[in-house]
Write an enzyme that holds these catalytic residues in place. Structure first.
Site, PDB file in Angstrom:
ATOM      1  N   ASP A  59      22.180   5.105  -7.660  1.00  0.00           N
ATOM      2  CA  ASP A  59      22.585   4.313  -8.815  1.00  0.00           C
ATOM      3  C   ASP A  59      24.105   4.306  -8.882  1.00  0.00           C
ATOM      4  OD1 ASP A  59      19.921   4.132  -9.282  1.00  0.00           O
ATOM      5  OD2 ASP A  59      19.931   5.121 -11.241  1.00  0.00           O
TER       6      ASP A  59
ATOM      7  N   ASP B 119      11.032  -3.405 -16.145  1.00  0.00           N
ATOM      8  CA  ASP B 119      11.398  -2.192 -16.873  1.00  0.00           C
ATOM      9  C   ASP B 119      10.800  -2.294 -18.271  1.00  0.00           C
ATOM     10  OD1 ASP B 119      13.001  -1.704 -14.625  1.00  0.00           O
ATOM     11  OD2 ASP B 119      14.690  -2.767 -15.532  1.00  0.00           O
TER      12      ASP B 119
END
Length: 239
Positions: free
Chosen positions: A8, A129
């Site tokens: 990330d 998500d």
């Protein structure tokens, strides 16, 4: 089942967030390309990259770090975060990315997902998500009334390579993935489902594998913290 180590990216560094909060970022390294190479050397088959700044900005922000990773490894990489138009999709795939992940745009402009999946077979995934079964967009900042399964089903005939399902409340919390919800999604659709969020132990990985319907799992913090040994995990998942 494929294990996807996660890198990330925030401000050019490798970080992990807690439940998607940018202010709750833990920095794990300032050389993403070296981290990617370490994962490759351990035997991983894929890498999962996220441009966190890009997810909020709606356009690529950590392009230099991603390009450095692509130049440093030979394993395929998938990238999500801020990819919201055809030009960006084409640009990333031309630079050697194996797969783009479309998240926010899958809700706001599903026609783009279909167009991209048709133009680039096998190279377009949809990132879904969710909190409590409802889809969140724009770096998880915006919660919608769209249900996860409904959104996933809407792409069943589009040629999407995979659905990456993240339970936001589990992400980065080291509390285990939402196996029940992920398995239910995988059984409800014919697109391969990759689990993300909360994968924090070998027990989590084997439980996901043992559903026999989940095609992959993404893990970040647990690999950096040492809660999961990558080489051991990869060997176990081959069994």
């Amino acid at each position: 089942m494929i294990l996807y180590p996660a890198i990330d990216l925030k401000d050019g560094q490798c970080v992990r967030l807690l439940r998607g909060e940018m202010e709750a970022a833990t920095v794990f390294g300032d050389d993403p390309a070296a981290q990617a190479k370490a994962f490759e050397d351990a035997g991983c088959e894929w890498l999962h990259l996220v441009d966190l700044n890009g997810a909020f900005a709606g356009a690529p922000v950590n392009a230099a770090a991603v390009e450095a990773i692509l130049a440093n490894v030979t394993v395929p990489c998938q990238l999500g975060g801020g990819i919201r138009d055809m030009a960006t999709i084409e640009a990333w795939l031309s630079k050697g990315l194996a797969r783009v992940i479309l998240g926010t745009v899958a809700v706001e402009n599903p026609a783009l997902v279909r167009e991209a999946a048709m133009a680039f077979p096998g190279k377009v995934a949809v990132g879904i998500d969710a909190r409590n079964g409802r889809v969140a967009t724009k770096g998880w900042a915006n919660e919608t009334d769209v249900m996860v399964t409904d959104l996933a089903r809407s792409f069943e005939d589009a040629g999407v390579a995979a659905i990456i399902y993240t339970d936001i409340d589990r992400d980065g919390a080291m509390q285990g993935p939402n196996i029940q919800a992920t398995e239910a999604l995988a059984r409800a659709i014919n697109i391969p489902v990759i689990a993300s969020g909360g994968v924090s132990s070998m027990a989590d990985l084997t439980a996901l594998r043992d559903t026999q319907v989940i095609s992959g799992a993404i893990s970040g913090r647990a690999l950096y913290d040492g809660a999961i040994d990558l080489a051991t995990a990869l060997e176990t998942l081959k069994l």
